[in-house]
Structure formats: C-alpha cells, structure tokens
Design an enzyme around this catalytic site. Structure first.
Site, mmCIF file in Angstrom:
data_model
loop_
_atom_site.group_PDB
_atom_site.id
_atom_site.type_symbol
_atom_site.label_atom_id
_atom_site.label_comp_id
_atom_site.label_asym_id
_atom_site.label_seq_id
_atom_site.Cartn_x
_atom_site.Cartn_y
_atom_site.Cartn_z
ATOM 1 C CD GLU A 1 -2.320 -1.712 2.530
ATOM 2 O OE1 GLU A 1 -2.043 -1.070 3.564
ATOM 3 O OE2 GLU A 1 -2.913 -2.811 2.553
ATOM 4 C CD GLU B 1 -3.984 -4.589 4.831
ATOM 5 O OE1 GLU B 1 -5.164 -4.958 4.627
ATOM 6 O OE2 GLU B 1 -3.695 -3.426 5.166
ATOM 7 C CG PHE C 1 1.605 -0.049 11.119
ATOM 8 C CD1 PHE C 1 2.653 0.527 11.814
ATOM 9 C CD2 PHE C 1 0.832 0.761 10.300
ATOM 10 C CE1 PHE C 1 2.940 1.885 11.688
ATOM 11 C CE2 PHE C 1 1.110 2.122 10.165
ATOM 12 C CZ PHE C 1 2.166 2.689 10.865
ATOM 13 C CG ASP D 1 -0.222 -3.353 14.948
ATOM 14 O OD1 ASP D 1 -0.445 -3.246 16.151
ATOM 15 O OD2 ASP D 1 0.822 -2.912 14.411
ATOM 16 C CG PHE D 2 -2.261 -3.576 9.163
ATOM 17 C CD1 PHE D 2 -2.778 -3.079 10.362
ATOM 18 C CD2 PHE D 2 -1.818 -2.659 8.227
ATOM 19 C CE1 PHE D 2 -2.847 -1.713 10.611
ATOM 20 C CE2 PHE D 2 -1.892 -1.289 8.462
ATOM 21 C CZ PHE D 2 -2.394 -0.817 9.658
ATOM 22 C CG HIS E 1 -1.732 1.654 13.494
ATOM 23 N ND1 HIS E 1 -3.067 1.472 13.758
ATOM 24 C CD2 HIS E 1 -1.651 1.910 12.165
ATOM 25 C CE1 HIS E 1 -3.762 1.631 12.635
ATOM 26 N NE2 HIS E 1 -2.924 1.879 11.653
#
Lengths: 322, 335
Positions: free
Chosen positions: B30, B72, B95, B97-98, B141
């Site tokens: 992204e 993602e 990140f 976290d994703f 994040h």
C-alpha cells in the site's frame, strides 16, 4: 469446434481417468486402505478437462481441497498421485502433502489447498509472474461457489482486474458448499455477476458439457493471453459424492443426485456427442476405459508396495538448504 | 565507502540494490509507489508510510513497484503465488498489527508450500513490516507481533537494531529462498550509523555481540538493543560489566551465541518490546533452562511489555515499553 480427433481422445482419457481415479479412491477408503480427508471431484470432469484443454506448459492452475481432477487434467500422472495418497516416499509430494496439498510445479499445478479460497490469490500471483516475465502464460484459479464468499476471492479479483493480469477465475458452482446449499449463503443467482464489481469480463458455462466449457474457457484464455485481463467463468455443475468420502449425505436428496447422474452426466454427454457426430467410435472409448483401469490398478499396486518415507524426512524441506 | 544514514535510508538503499541486481525482484504494498510517476501533475510520491520506498517507482516503474489496494490478504496471497512461480517479491505490510487480516498467506501458504510439496517448491518472499511502540500510534499500530511469525515453521523472522544490519539483513532476506518477515522497529527507524554504500549481506540466523562484558548478559532485539546498551553503560558506572547480545534473527534463533555468553556471565536478562506470554523472551528463558541450566547462577530475568494492549497517552506508552531503567532494575534484582 477446433478439436482434432487426437484432442478428443486425450480429452476423453482425462475425463475417464478423473472419474475412475475418484471411484477407485472411494473403494480404497471403504476397504480401509487410505487415510485422511478425501474430497472427490466426480461429476465435474468436464470443467477441469474443458479449461485445461486450453492450457499449455506455460500456464499454471491452482485448485482446492477437491483438486484431483484439476491435477489429472493439467497433466499430473496418476501414479505419483496415488503414491502420494498412500503416503509413500514416491508420492508426488514425497508423502508430505496428501490429497489436500497434492501439487506438481513441473506440470504448472500450484497445489490443491486446504484453505477455501486460498488458491485464488496464488493463481493471481502466478499471473503476475507471467505478466512481469512476459512469458505469454496464463494462470487459472479453480474454486467452488463457497470460495466466492471469501475475502481472498474479492481482494484477488479486484487486484487482477486493476492490473489486467492474464488470469482466469473458474468458479465451479456445484450447488453445495460443504453441507450447505449454495442458495442459503449466496444471494445472487449467478456467481458470474460478482465480476461486475471489478469491471471484469464474465461468462457462464454448462459445467457438465465439455464443449461449452471448452469454448468459453477458450475465449477467457485468449483474452488473458492478449493482455485484455482476467475473466470470471462460472461453470454450473454437480458434485456426485458427498463433501468428503464417508459423508453420509443426509442433507441432500437421493433423487437430486440421481437426476444429475442419469440425465446430465458429463462423460455420457461427451460420448453421445462425439459418437453421435461420428467424431469417435464407441470402441475407441471402451479401449481407453480399459487402459485407464489398467493404469489405475497398476498405480494402486505400485503405491501399496512403494517404500514409506524415512522418519528422518520429517525434518527435511522446512527451509531451503542455504 | 561508509557514511552515516538512518535505518529507513538503509532499507531504501537495500531495496534499490535488490531491484537493480535482480529483474525478478518486485516491490508491492500500500502506497509504496504512493502516487509516483505523475510528476507532470506537480505531485511527488509518498514512498510508503515511513518513506522507505521513496524514489523507487521513479527508477523502476509501475511494473516492478506496485501500489496495491488496501487488501492485505489478497496482496500477500498474490505475492506468495508470484514467489512460487519465479518472482522474488518484497511486500510492505504497513504495520505488523495488520497480520490480523492477512495471516493465512503466511501461516498456511508461504510457510508450508515447500514442505507440503515435498521440497519441490520455493517461496522467496520478503514481508517488510513496521513493528513496536513509541510513536503514540496506540493499540492497533504499535504491537510487536513477531512472536507469531517466529513461531511458524517454514518462516524466518529478522529484526535489525541499526542501519548497518538493516541493509545487510534486508538484502539477505530478499535473496533467501525462504519466506522472511523483516521487522522495521519504530524505535530505531530514524537512528543513524555508518553504512557502506555497496552491496553486502548480514547472514540470517546469526546474533551479534553488541558489547562485551563479563558479569551479566542482556539479550535484546530491534529497539531493545539500544535500551540494553544504555543500561549496560549505566551498570558499568556501578562496576557491573554487561554483555549485550543482539539477536537480529528470531527464527532461526542463534542459540549458541546466547549460550556462550551465558556460560561466561552466569546471569541473563532478556529484553523484548512484545507482551510477556508465548513470546521471544519466554523462548530465551526456556533456552537458558533447557540448554544452559548448568551455567545459570540466578533466575532468568525478563523485561517485556505488560500483558495489556498498547496505550495511546504518551505517559502510559512510556510505562508500557521496556526502558534502560527497567533493565537496570531487573539486573539489580538478580544480584
């Protein structure tokens, strides 16, 4: 139809091999000779044969947990597949994959997949490879109606349309997602319309008619090779066996299955067309039936006697040797 | 020739070298092109959330530097398929976290294809991802979830603590025929050190001794190496000589470097930005008691984040994160 006699014979052999392979597996499970989860493809042969009939050695396919048919249609040999299902070291994946992960990269077969929908982005990535390396190849993702509800389906189709990748998405709508009727979980009548969201070309084929699939797959593959981007091709078909071997099929009426088997069988339809139009003779097909049976019997016998994997191989092939 | 550059700049340099040297390398993510190649409109490219990919689309074009949709799972799955068929993709997962929306391509595909296919597949995929707290980016994040990827057989996970290692580890990751998760810790992303201009690698699976000492071993990774070095400095003033080990690679883990240091010092404190359960710190503690038990003169100390989400407010975030003071306190508790 641009099919030579030789191509028709090859097509019939593939469809017969798929059918007989699956019937043999069902017998072997009943006899207690095979372990693991097996999802049989019988009834859908015309889809695998029709689409793969348009592919060559540059091309890739990814498939699903119900993937034996696509392997055979893309050229994976029954012998190595059978050895794999018997968990032998001679198996096409050395006994590490089994039915749900059967693969043969040399044949462009990117693997069956135990995760519903996961083969869709894998084929999308293969299409990206074809585009970036300019190989002229096309990647086909085979998946079911159930997978068209997965996020991976939507994310991958959006990307492929956006990047005009040489991909073909073949959704085999067999009316059942595991034990649930498709109409319970899919609000659209035709899954093909989902392509509209991605400004993608779509088409619908009779998945039990080899010639219809072959024609429409031809248009999709041709468009992909010409740089016109992907197509979503829906093939309406039917799954003869249950979701897995051993499924008591309590959720599905016997009459429904019987109707498909007696009135819409893809092998019967193929035979009546080619014999009726005098393209092939029935004896030629019977000869192939006999050859396929003999090949499968030999594959089973070999697999039963092939060596089991060395326990030390448990630790091999987790990482590259670097 | 070496010059001082940041970790972010070192990453950019490694990406540029990889793209220059190998036509099979593609970069996806992204905003990695981030509006690039439209200079005629008077705009400039973003180059990713941390600017680490700036300039690459201009040099290598949209065919090899691909902006993906915010998808993602589709993007990672596509990268796995591309890697399986002959490309060498680098994916930027903004990140770590994703991972929550895209674990399957790593958990069930990239990590397992080689094995499931009897060694006949390779997945040369690199996933670059920002980790850690310290920028007030709060609970979704700021996590240090590398323990998830380090725990998956078939994946490699690395985390640099400085710009030199960042460049060398990233080039090694890209050239590895295995899928590698390359962590970019926020806490060091804009720290600088001397970095050679040319092409070099730092091998995967090798820890470094960042500071030699004899009384106690401090094990860090990513941003906690700098904290451990600061703690070692403070301890030196007290007459305690601390050795600092930088793990660099979480999987495979260089057990020998840790055990050799423990044998010398007899005491060990591991410092991890992640939460305390099921993680790298507990892994190191396990290593000490299973393979280094005879070397231990004291219990293994663990300085980690608490078992809570990452808070927003700066004062809470500081309380959440490990620090040199917390490390010094943990060391004193052992003596």
């Amino acid at each position: 139809m641009d099919l030579t006699k030789e191509q028709l014979l090859v097509t019939y052999r593939k469809m017969r091999m798929i059918r007989s392979f699956e019937e043999k597996l069902s017998e072997l499970v009943t006899a207690g000779k095979l372990g693991g989860f097996l999802h049989l493809y019988a009834g859908q042969e015309a889809v695998a044969a029709g689409v793969c009939g348009r592919l060559d050695e540059r091309d890739y396919v990814s498939t699903t947990h119900r993937g034996h048919g696509h392997c055979i249609a893309k050229g994976v040999r029954a012998k190595g597949m059978m050895a794999e299902l018997f968990g032998r070291s001679t198996g096409v994946c050395k006994g590490k994959g089994g039915s749900m992960h059967i693969a043969d990269l040399e044949a462009g077969m990117l693997g069956a997949n135990g995760i519903v929908g996961a083969g869709i982005p894998l084929a999308t990535g293969a299409a990206l490879t074809c585009k970036v390396k300019n190989t002229g190849g096309v990647a086909v993702a085979f998946f079911g109606d159930g997978a068209s509800n997965q996020g991976q389906f939507h994310e991958a189709l959006n990307m492929a349309a956006n990047w005009k990748l040489p991909a073909v998405y073949v959704v085999e709508n067999n009316g059942w997602g595991e034990f649930t009727p498709t109409e319970f979980v899919v609000p659209v009548k035709d899954i093909a319309v989902r392509a509209d969201s991605y400004a993608m070309r779509s088409d619908i084929a009779d998945g039990n008619d080899f010639f219809d699939v072959y024609e429409k797959a031809g248009l999709a593959v041709e468009a992909a090779r010409a740089g016109e981007g992907p197509t979503l091709l829906e093939c309406k078909t039917y799954r003869y066996y249950g979701h897995y071997v051993g499924d008591p099929l309590a959720y599905r009426s016997k009459a429904e299955a019987e109707k498909w088997k007696t009135e819409r069988d893809p092998l019967d339809a193929f035979e009546s067309r080619v014999v009726g139009d005098a393209m092939l003779e029935a004896e030629e097909l019977r000869r192939i039936d006999g050859e396929v049976t003999a090949e499968l019997d030999a594959a089973v016998e070999a697999a039963e006697n092939d060596p089991l994997p060395d326990p030390a191989s448990l630790y091999e092939d987790v990482y590259a040797q670097e | 020739m070496a010059r001082e550059i940041t970790v972010a700049a070192a990453i950019n340099e490694a990406l540029r070298i990889a793209l220059e040297m190998d036509p099979d390398v593609v970069l996806m993510g992204e905003d990695v092109a981030g509006g690039g190649t439209r200079e005629a409109e008077g705009t400039d490219e973003a180059g990713g959330i941390m600017g680490t990919t700036r300039g690459l689309v201009t040099q290598f074009g949209n065919e090899r530097v691909l902006d993906t949709p915010i998808s993602e799972m589709g993007m990672l799955g596509t990268a796995v398929g591309a890697a399986l068929t002959g490309l060498r993709p680098i994916v930027e997962l903004m990140f770590i976290d994703f991972l929550g929306v895209c674990l399957d391509p790593l958990l069930n595909q990239a990590s397992k294809l080689r094995y499931m296919f009897g060694g006949k597949a390779r997945v040369p995929l690199t996933v670059r991802t920002v980790t850690g707290a310290g920028m007030q980016s709060a609970a979704q994040h700021s996590q240090s979830l590398y323990w998830i990827t380090a725990g998956i057989p078939g994946l490699k996970t690395v985390i640099p603590s400085n710009a030199y290692d960042a460049k060398g580890l990233l080039l090694a990751s890209i050239r590895s025929d295995d899928p590698v998760v390359f962590c970019e810790p926020k806490g060091v992303l804009f720290d600088s050190c001397d970095v050679p201009e040319g092409d070099y690698i730092v091998p995967l699976g090798k820890a470094a001794v960042s500071r030699e000492g004899s009384d106690i071993t401090l094990v860090g990774m990513g941003a906690t190496v700098k904290m451990a070095l600061a703690a070692a400095e403070a301890l030196a003033a007290d007459g305690t000589s601390a050795e600092v080990i930088d793990l660099r690679s979480l999987a495979p883990l260089d057990e020998q470097t840790v055990l050799t240091s423990l044998e010398k010092t007899g005491r060990l404190v591991v410092v991890d930005e992640a939460t305390p359960r099921c993680g790298i710190a507990s892994d190191i503690a396990r290593l000490c008691v299973t393979k280094g038990f005879d070397f231990l003169d004291a219990p293994v100390g663990c300085v980690t984040a608490p078992h809570t989400p990452v808070p927003f407010s700066a004062i809470l975030e500081q309380a959440y994160m490990p620090s040199p003071d917390k490390i010094v306190a943990a060391v004193r508790e052992l003596s």
